[in-house]
Design a protein around this motif. Sequence first.
Motif, PDB file in Angstrom:
ATOM      1  N   ILE A 172     -46.195  -6.355  10.282  1.00 23.09           N
ATOM      2  CA  ILE A 172     -46.676  -6.959   9.033  1.00 23.09           C
ATOM      3  C   ILE A 172     -46.932  -8.447   9.231  1.00 23.09           C
ATOM      4  O   ILE A 172     -47.957  -8.991   8.800  1.00 23.09           O
ATOM      5  CB  ILE A 172     -45.641  -6.728   7.911  1.00 23.09           C
ATOM      6  CG1 ILE A 172     -45.518  -5.234   7.597  1.00 23.09           C
ATOM      7  CG2 ILE A 172     -46.018  -7.512   6.655  1.00 23.09           C
ATOM      8  CD1 ILE A 172     -44.304  -4.890   6.768  1.00 23.09           C
ATOM      9  N   SER A 173     -45.992  -9.117   9.899  1.00 21.31           N
ATOM     10  CA  SER A 173     -46.148 -10.557  10.151  1.00 21.31           C
ATOM     11  C   SER A 173     -47.358 -10.824  11.030  1.00 21.31           C
ATOM     12  O   SER A 173     -48.116 -11.776  10.821  1.00 21.31           O
ATOM     13  CB  SER A 173     -44.882 -11.115  10.810  1.00 21.31           C
ATOM     14  OG  SER A 173     -43.759 -10.945   9.975  1.00 21.31           O
TER      15      SER A 173
ATOM     16  N   GLU B 230     -37.391  -3.387  11.549  1.00 24.64           N
ATOM     17  CA  GLU B 230     -37.634  -4.644  12.264  1.00 24.64           C
ATOM     18  C   GLU B 230     -39.004  -4.637  12.936  1.00 24.64           C
ATOM     19  O   GLU B 230     -39.743  -5.627  12.887  1.00 24.64           O
ATOM     20  CB  GLU B 230     -36.538  -4.859  13.304  1.00 24.64           C
ATOM     21  CG  GLU B 230     -36.665  -6.184  14.054  1.00 24.64           C
ATOM     22  CD  GLU B 230     -35.536  -6.408  15.041  1.00 24.64           C
ATOM     23  OE1 GLU B 230     -35.659  -7.328  15.857  1.00 24.64           O
ATOM     24  OE2 GLU B 230     -34.535  -5.650  14.987  1.00 24.64           O
ATOM     25  N   GLU B 231     -39.347  -3.492  13.573  1.00 28.25           N
ATOM     26  CA  GLU B 231     -40.656  -3.375  14.204  1.00 28.25           C
ATOM     27  C   GLU B 231     -41.774  -3.429  13.173  1.00 28.25           C
ATOM     28  O   GLU B 231     -42.816  -4.036  13.384  1.00 28.25           O
ATOM     29  CB  GLU B 231     -40.740  -2.063  15.001  1.00 28.25           C
ATOM     30  CG  GLU B 231     -39.849  -2.031  16.234  1.00 28.25           C
ATOM     31  CD  GLU B 231     -40.228  -3.108  17.229  1.00 28.25           C
ATOM     32  OE1 GLU B 231     -41.436  -3.375  17.397  1.00 28.25           O
ATOM     33  OE2 GLU B 231     -39.316  -3.713  17.835  1.00 28.25           O
ATOM     34  N   ARG B 232     -41.526  -2.786  12.043  1.00 25.39           N
ATOM     35  CA  ARG B 232     -42.519  -2.796  10.958  1.00 25.39           C
ATOM     36  C   ARG B 232     -42.723  -4.217  10.435  1.00 25.39           C
ATOM     37  O   ARG B 232     -43.857  -4.632  10.161  1.00 25.39           O
ATOM     38  CB  ARG B 232     -42.040  -1.881   9.822  1.00 25.39           C
ATOM     39  CG  ARG B 232     -43.008  -1.805   8.647  1.00 25.39           C
ATOM     40  CD  ARG B 232     -44.141  -0.833   8.908  1.00 25.39           C
ATOM     41  NE  ARG B 232     -44.906  -0.606   7.710  1.00 25.39           N
ATOM     42  CZ  ARG B 232     -46.119  -1.089   7.486  1.00 25.39           C
ATOM     43  NH1 ARG B 232     -46.715  -1.813   8.420  1.00 25.39           N
ATOM     44  NH2 ARG B 232     -46.759  -0.821   6.372  1.00 25.39           N
TER      45      ARG B 232
ATOM     46  N   GLU C 274     -39.791  -5.842   1.621  1.00 23.37           N
ATOM     47  CA  GLU C 274     -39.298  -4.478   1.792  1.00 23.37           C
ATOM     48  C   GLU C 274     -38.733  -4.237   3.185  1.00 23.37           C
ATOM     49  O   GLU C 274     -37.689  -3.581   3.337  1.00 23.37           O
ATOM     50  CB  GLU C 274     -40.434  -3.490   1.528  1.00 23.37           C
ATOM     51  CG  GLU C 274     -40.027  -2.021   1.680  1.00 23.37           C
ATOM     52  CD  GLU C 274     -41.187  -1.070   1.419  1.00 23.37           C
ATOM     53  OE1 GLU C 274     -41.019   0.139   1.681  1.00 23.37           O
ATOM     54  OE2 GLU C 274     -42.253  -1.543   0.967  1.00 23.37           O
ATOM     55  N   PHE C 275     -39.392  -4.787   4.215  1.00 26.64           N
ATOM     56  CA  PHE C 275     -38.989  -4.475   5.582  1.00 26.64           C
ATOM     57  C   PHE C 275     -38.302  -5.641   6.297  1.00 26.64           C
ATOM     58  O   PHE C 275     -38.107  -5.590   7.503  1.00 26.64           O
ATOM     59  CB  PHE C 275     -40.213  -4.046   6.400  1.00 26.64           C
ATOM     60  CG  PHE C 275     -40.786  -2.724   5.974  1.00 26.64           C
ATOM     61  CD1 PHE C 275     -40.220  -1.530   6.393  1.00 26.64           C
ATOM     62  CD2 PHE C 275     -41.891  -2.674   5.131  1.00 26.64           C
ATOM     63  CE1 PHE C 275     -40.759  -0.317   6.002  1.00 26.64           C
ATOM     64  CE2 PHE C 275     -42.425  -1.463   4.733  1.00 26.64           C
ATOM     65  CZ  PHE C 275     -41.852  -0.270   5.149  1.00 26.64           C
TER      66      PHE C 275
ATOM     67  N   GLY D 299     -29.631  -3.481  11.027  1.00 25.82           N
ATOM     68  CA  GLY D 299     -29.508  -2.449  12.036  1.00 25.82           C
ATOM     69  C   GLY D 299     -30.640  -1.445  12.081  1.00 25.82           C
ATOM     70  O   GLY D 299     -30.612  -0.513  12.899  1.00 25.82           O
ATOM     71  N   ASN D 300     -31.636  -1.577  11.216  1.00 24.74           N
ATOM     72  CA  ASN D 300     -32.756  -0.639  11.174  1.00 24.74           C
ATOM     73  C   ASN D 300     -33.854  -1.150  12.115  1.00 24.74           C
ATOM     74  O   ASN D 300     -34.627  -2.055  11.789  1.00 24.74           O
ATOM     75  CB  ASN D 300     -33.295  -0.527   9.747  1.00 24.74           C
ATOM     76  CG  ASN D 300     -34.313   0.596   9.603  1.00 24.74           C
ATOM     77  OD1 ASN D 300     -34.997   0.972  10.555  1.00 24.74           O
ATOM     78  ND2 ASN D 300     -34.405   1.135   8.396  1.00 24.74           N
ATOM     79  N   VAL D 301     -33.889  -0.555  13.324  1.00 26.64           N
ATOM     80  CA  VAL D 301     -34.847  -1.001  14.335  1.00 26.64           C
ATOM     81  C   VAL D 301     -36.285  -0.767  13.880  1.00 26.64           C
ATOM     82  O   VAL D 301     -37.174  -1.590  14.101  1.00 26.64           O
ATOM     83  CB  VAL D 301     -34.586  -0.284  15.671  1.00 26.64           C
ATOM     84  CG1 VAL D 301     -35.624  -0.710  16.717  1.00 26.64           C
ATOM     85  CG2 VAL D 301     -33.187  -0.570  16.172  1.00 26.64           C
TER      86      VAL D 301
END
Length: 395
Positions: free
Chosen positions: A55-56, A49-51, A36-37, A44-46
Amino acid sequence: MSTKDFIEKDYYKVLGVPKDATEAEIKKAYRKLAREFHPDANKGNVRAEERFKEISEANDILGDPKKRKEYDDARALFGNGGFRPGPGGAGGSFNFDLGDLFGGGAQGGGQGAGGFGGGLGDVFGGLFNRGGAGGPGTRTHPRRGQDIESEVTLSFTEAIEGATVPLRMSSQSPCKACSGTGDKNGTPRVCPTCVGTGQVARGSGGGFSLTDPCPDCKGRGLIAENACDVCKGSGRAKSSRTMQVRIPAGVSDGQRIRLRGKGAPGERGGPAGDLYVVVHVDSHPVFGRKDDNLTVTVPVTFAEAALGGEVRVPTLGGPPVTLKLPPGTPNGRTMRARGKGAVRKDGTRGDLLVTVEVSVPKGLTGKARDALEAYREVTADEDPRADLFQAAKGA
């Protein structure tokens, strides 16, 4: 990540699983959120990317039974995540400097959890060492090259003395078209399933977990968006090469020789595999072999066997040797010429085992026949089979 952040971070909440979640539940939740993330699905969705990084990071801790236990113990030590620095006494808060407890590693910015200078990093082992510059768990690892097996046929003499032979081998090596990346543009992405490790964990019961090659990237840790036309995205292609291989002296038929590092090249800086050579040895018209000893059968005359004498015996690749036959040497007797055999592992040689075979002439004429007739008359009273019949009666 500071000590405070690590202790207060609720990885279970990040993945949306309860604290008693099984490994399978954690894995399922991680995969769902990763898809999903993933940055590739959120260009381009910062925030995405942080999410994804969170999660990782959570999966790296909770997906490893050892790290998960250390994490749970750490949170339990500080009130199950309740460390809230401030004035002492209120609400179960603590009023002391974590730098005193963990060797000063918690103070100051810019120091990751893996660099506590002998503090928390030592207390909780390798819990904080989760990857390189690409983010937690995204470091791909070197891969060892494949082992290769080949065959070679040697002459009897080559096997005894050793030989250098050419071998033409086919193996999988890094694809030249894509430089081993698997991507025609040379820009593969990190596999979201295994996060670049090339392995996925599976529960085996009893609190243990095993790892298998990632089914999505086939253990490479990378996925090619634009698969190379030559290697079809595998990063490996078939190649052939000829190399000179030294076969040591003293090898035997069917022996399997291991040559370290002479197999297929490794990937991403990994070591080369090994080369296994199965040796076949042709027979020799005169000599045979028994372990480290060579064997030869030497014909002798009746007179030599009966009266004794000196007999010249051939050796493999060297000058003949002379053996002394004692009088009355029986047919089939084996004598030993020391140091004339095969080469041993320590560099010494075995022996040459010489078996005597009394040669019976096919035809006799003249004086030779007369002499043998005279000998038969003189020895007529001797019966070489007397003991045989006597023994047969006793049985």
